[in-house]
Design a protein around this motif. Sequence first.
Motif, mmCIF file in Angstrom:
data_model
loop_
_atom_site.group_PDB
_atom_site.id
_atom_site.type_symbol
_atom_site.label_atom_id
_atom_site.label_comp_id
_atom_site.label_asym_id
_atom_site.label_seq_id
_atom_site.Cartn_x
_atom_site.Cartn_y
_atom_site.Cartn_z
ATOM 1 N N LEU A 13 -8.457 66.969 -2.512
ATOM 2 C CA LEU A 13 -8.916 66.906 -1.134
ATOM 3 C C LEU A 13 -10.064 67.876 -0.844
ATOM 4 C CD1 LEU A 13 -5.406 66.788 0.522
ATOM 5 C CD2 LEU A 13 -6.951 64.893 0.102
ATOM 6 N N GLY A 14 -10.474 68.654 -1.871
ATOM 7 C CA GLY A 14 -11.439 69.723 -1.656
ATOM 8 C C GLY A 14 -12.833 69.244 -1.338
ATOM 9 N N LEU A 15 -13.582 70.176 -0.772
ATOM 10 C CA LEU A 15 -15.000 69.983 -0.463
ATOM 11 C C LEU A 15 -15.261 68.768 0.390
ATOM 12 C CD1 LEU A 15 -16.938 71.129 -3.579
ATOM 13 C CD2 LEU A 15 -16.607 72.281 -1.437
ATOM 14 N N PHE A 16 -15.009 68.908 1.631
ATOM 15 C CA PHE A 16 -15.251 67.797 2.541
ATOM 16 C C PHE A 16 -16.727 67.704 2.948
ATOM 17 C CE2 PHE A 16 -10.817 68.381 2.734
ATOM 18 C CZ PHE A 16 -10.319 67.124 2.933
ATOM 19 N N SER A 40 -16.120 77.612 -0.004
ATOM 20 C CA SER A 40 -14.678 77.491 -0.245
ATOM 21 C C SER A 40 -14.361 77.347 -1.721
ATOM 22 C CB SER A 40 -14.115 76.282 0.519
ATOM 23 O OG SER A 40 -14.566 75.068 -0.061
ATOM 24 N N GLN A 41 -15.336 76.920 -2.522
ATOM 25 C CA GLN A 41 -15.081 76.810 -3.954
ATOM 26 C C GLN A 41 -15.099 78.168 -4.642
ATOM 27 O OE1 GLN A 41 -14.263 73.741 -5.610
ATOM 28 N NE2 GLN A 41 -13.909 73.552 -3.417
ATOM 29 N N ARG A 42 -15.611 79.186 -3.956
ATOM 30 C CA ARG A 42 -15.614 80.536 -4.519
ATOM 31 C C ARG A 42 -14.581 81.441 -3.848
ATOM 32 N NH1 ARG A 42 -21.141 79.441 -3.944
ATOM 33 N NH2 ARG A 42 -21.300 80.787 -2.122
ATOM 34 N N ASN A 43 -14.354 81.246 -2.535
ATOM 35 C CA ASN A 43 -13.400 82.101 -1.820
ATOM 36 C C ASN A 43 -12.900 81.344 -0.593
ATOM 37 O OD1 ASN A 43 -12.143 84.123 -0.152
ATOM 38 N ND2 ASN A 43 -13.191 85.668 -1.377
ATOM 39 N N SER A 44 -11.711 80.740 -0.716
ATOM 40 C CA SER A 44 -11.174 79.929 0.370
ATOM 41 C C SER A 44 -10.794 80.770 1.582
ATOM 42 C CB SER A 44 -9.952 79.131 -0.126
ATOM 43 O OG SER A 44 -10.330 78.194 -1.098
ATOM 44 N N ALA A 45 -10.302 81.994 1.356
ATOM 45 C CA ALA A 45 -9.903 82.851 2.477
ATOM 46 C C ALA A 45 -11.111 83.178 3.354
ATOM 47 C CB ALA A 45 -9.258 84.130 1.953
ATOM 48 N N GLU A 46 -12.238 83.526 2.718
ATOM 49 C CA GLU A 46 -13.448 83.811 3.468
ATOM 50 C C GLU A 46 -13.934 82.567 4.211
ATOM 51 O OE1 GLU A 46 -18.025 85.368 2.599
ATOM 52 O OE2 GLU A 46 -16.448 85.578 1.072
ATOM 53 N N ALA A 186 -21.480 64.733 -7.590
ATOM 54 C CA ALA A 186 -20.997 65.445 -8.780
ATOM 55 C C ALA A 186 -19.704 66.188 -8.485
ATOM 56 C CB ALA A 186 -22.074 66.418 -9.267
ATOM 57 N N THR A 187 -19.589 66.793 -7.286
ATOM 58 C CA THR A 187 -18.362 67.509 -6.920
ATOM 59 C C THR A 187 -17.185 66.544 -6.807
ATOM 60 O OG1 THR A 187 -19.675 69.119 -5.717
ATOM 61 C CG2 THR A 187 -17.340 69.028 -5.209
ATOM 62 N N ALA A 188 -17.412 65.394 -6.188
ATOM 63 C CA ALA A 188 -16.338 64.405 -6.075
ATOM 64 C C ALA A 188 -15.922 63.889 -7.447
ATOM 65 C CB ALA A 188 -16.806 63.243 -5.204
ATOM 66 N N GLU A 189 -16.894 63.676 -8.329
ATOM 67 C CA GLU A 189 -16.565 63.223 -9.685
ATOM 68 C C GLU A 189 -15.730 64.271 -10.410
ATOM 69 O OE1 GLU A 189 -18.796 61.918 -13.870
ATOM 70 O OE2 GLU A 189 -19.956 62.189 -12.015
ATOM 71 N N LEU A 190 -16.027 65.556 -10.195
ATOM 72 C CA LEU A 190 -15.246 66.626 -10.818
ATOM 73 C C LEU A 190 -13.790 66.564 -10.375
ATOM 74 C CD1 LEU A 190 -15.014 69.223 -12.477
ATOM 75 C CD2 LEU A 190 -15.750 70.489 -10.435
ATOM 76 N N ALA A 220 -17.866 71.926 -13.799
ATOM 77 C CA ALA A 220 -17.364 72.900 -12.828
ATOM 78 C C ALA A 220 -18.189 74.189 -12.871
ATOM 79 C CB ALA A 220 -15.897 73.198 -13.092
ATOM 80 N N GLU A 221 -18.577 74.628 -14.086
ATOM 81 C CA GLU A 221 -19.390 75.842 -14.207
ATOM 82 C C GLU A 221 -20.783 75.623 -13.626
ATOM 83 O OE1 GLU A 221 -19.201 76.591 -18.329
ATOM 84 O OE2 GLU A 221 -17.172 77.474 -18.274
ATOM 85 N N LYS A 222 -21.344 74.436 -13.850
ATOM 86 C CA LYS A 222 -22.672 74.125 -13.317
ATOM 87 C C LYS A 222 -22.660 74.146 -11.786
ATOM 88 C CE LYS A 222 -26.192 70.487 -13.296
ATOM 89 N NZ LYS A 222 -26.558 69.126 -13.811
ATOM 90 N N LEU A 223 -21.593 73.645 -11.186
ATOM 91 C CA LEU A 223 -21.485 73.616 -9.722
ATOM 92 C C LEU A 223 -20.961 74.924 -9.155
ATOM 93 C CD1 LEU A 223 -19.897 70.054 -9.360
ATOM 94 C CD2 LEU A 223 -22.270 70.689 -8.917
ATOM 95 N N ASP A 224 -20.593 75.883 -10.033
ATOM 96 C CA ASP A 224 -19.990 77.152 -9.613
ATOM 97 C C ASP A 224 -18.750 76.900 -8.753
ATOM 98 O OD1 ASP A 224 -19.682 79.871 -9.547
ATOM 99 O OD2 ASP A 224 -20.938 80.163 -7.773
#
Length: 851
Positions: A13-16, A40-46, A186-190, A220-224
């Motif tokens: 469900l990530g990255l809307f 949110s892909q690096r720090n969801s709390a922030e 690319a994020t959705a494909e991941l 995933a590394e390419k998209l950080d």
Amino acid sequence: MRLLRPWVLATALGLFGTLSASAQTPSQDLAELDRLQTLSQRNSAETVQALQAAAPRFARAAHVDTRRTYYAALADAAFETGQAPVVTDAIAQLKALASTSNDMSSQVLAAAFEARQLAVAGKTRAGLAALAQVAAGAETVGDPWVRWLYHLTLGALHSGNGQFEEALAQLLRSLELSRTLPRQAATAELRSRTHLELLHFDMKNPERALQTIREALPLAEKLDARQALGWLHLHRGNVENVQGDLDTAIAAYRQALQIARAGGLAGLQATALNNLGDVLLQRKAYAEAEPVMREALAAYRDAHELNGAALAQANLGFALMGQGRIAAGVHEVEAGIRFVHEAGSLPMEEQLLGELSRMYEQAGLYREAMATTRKQQALAKELFHTERDQAVATLQERFDSAERQRQIDQLAQANRVQDAELRVRRMQQIGLAAAVALALVAAGASFWLYRRTRTANEALAAARGQAESALTEKNMFLATASHDLRQPVHAMSLMVEAISLRNTDPLLRPLVADLRASMQAMSQLFNALLDLSRLESGQPLGHKTAVDLGALLADVVRLFREQASLGGLTLRLRLPRRGATVWAEPVLLRQALANLVQNAIRYTPQGKVLVSARARGGGWLVEVRDTGIGIAPADQARVFSPYYRGSRADQMDDAGHGLGLAVVARCAEQLGAAYGVHSLAGRGSRFWLRLPTHVATDAGAPTVSAAAHHQAVASRPLQGHCLVLDDDPQVLKAWRAMLEAWGVTAAYATTGAEAHGRLDEGLVPDAIFCDQRLRSGESGFDILRTLLARCPSARGAMVSGEFDAPALRDAEDEGYLVLRKPVNPAELHAVLVQWLAHGKSQREPHPVPFQ
């Protein structure tokens, strides 16, 4: 001690940010939401803090697309940080938006998040029901991202519920949709690929799961995408754990834990802690595992993931029991078991009961271990019967469908032929009444009629071909299903033999005997399915020869004597004083007789079963009489039909599947033998076969009982070296357990390269066993020949669940031994006795046929 299946709906469900906006949505709002969602892909709390601070801007926006995107992004980030109240409020806002603005996209999103909430609480079925309510709307929305999200969420829930075929279809659909998204494709494909690798793992295909992880990590590394990286490392640890590389698994779990703590990912942190503690439990480091499991339990509860909390609580209990704190440990384990029971997760409950029984036994509490084992067996039997009934119902449905289609085609063709015949008669009458002046017209009509009749004949041939094709497809389905099911049964039969050899506890012997009986029943079901499909397709099972009927009947009775004794029955054999030799195919005759005796025992709750043979009319009459429940007159004409069970079959605990007598009928037809039944309801039945006699020649010899031979050699000690090639980890574990119990030193490989590597390391095997069907695409027969070329003093055999593959025919033609799954441990023991004894004395060139 159970490895937790990680809940990765977060990656689904990530990255809307891929939510498409309509032309009225301000571009600056979407740009800012994209930035926050990438964060949110690096720090969801922030991200949660930033989104809550931006609520005045986005929650009150004039455009529906902006508000929908905002609430979806907030719910996703809050899920990862375990802030359940924030998620619940976001779902409520999406529902309100769907109601006030008549926005189907908001309704589908709300249903997806709600389904995810239910799943993490252990209510996966309720989550699937919530998604089903918006199924029609999900396919009609114009936003491709919403459709992608719906299929991905649905696939994740199906996977968690064990419905792998449906899960695979939904996840592949999501992968296809991800490539059509206008933004962040690319994020959705991941995310789709991450779920696919988890599904491969759940489907017991760790090699394919590991390959998918390796393909997804660079993306995933390419998209950080730190969140996705954390889950991928955790999944990699699960695969390494299953394959036995615990050090690599621990390193992967710690990588995932580090990413989770840095990004405020509560669900990932709890799962990594639980799986790390599970490895410590496997190593029996109970004192080290206890604080890890307590931390995992607290993390799950903070994230409101009740299903994970129950498993962590059970693992905490195992850690306490391992340290001798039995009462406290049992309390924690039983609390976890109660939760999964109430959630309806029977397979998980069965596994936890098994672990609890082993911990009781380790602590020396054998009475408690026995009681827990009985609960586990009852639950396992319930699961087995449910799966068996579903499999038989599926087979019956497909068989009935093919039969109905064949009857429809035949009826349609008969109607076409009748129409053609009526037209022929009509044209003949017209021709007789016509004058000479109409001769040309009659000739033209005759030519048209010829063309019409030829077309009808071609249609008839096509209909016949369709019927034959349907029958072939049905037989192929039965053969394929039998092969796929033989693989786990093969592994289980070897494990049961290993358990029986190692068991020294007299309290467990009845349980081992019950387990062996259950394995025998499963093998008989699969063998019956395969024999029936081969017989109906006209495939010959062997050649006719002189068969010692007395020896064969004695062998069959010996096979079922223990089963009858356990059921409180008397099984007797009555043979003529002089020898009885018949002309028959041994495999077919043995199968028919075994099915008749088993059928009599199954339907006789008390009393006796008598097997007899006597001369009648130039042949031999074999009868199997019982004092069982009998057969109603209306059922007697149909008892030899496939899948048919009598009206009184439900009275029995094990009434079979309606295949045994169908196989008897097909065997008798190919043997050219008459067969029948006479029965009285409530008083018993008499089944009979009339076989042609055979006049013995000088070359005649009595049939040797294979079972007696195997029983004689089963007690011989074994000593030697073996090499086993099989790509199924469970099968290799079963080989290892059984060969070690027999005292055989063995090496194992999953590919041809690994097998040759064992020889390079200095292994000199006396026997080599190769599985035919390998996932790598290699031919097991080709590998066996290359291995034997390097080891000319060894002997080799093929192991396969197939019966008529070209490679197996080639192997048998060249003189190699071919063992069919599930392999009978007694037969395998006899082979090893001969081969290992031969290896001590002298070496012979290959190929060497087994005799």
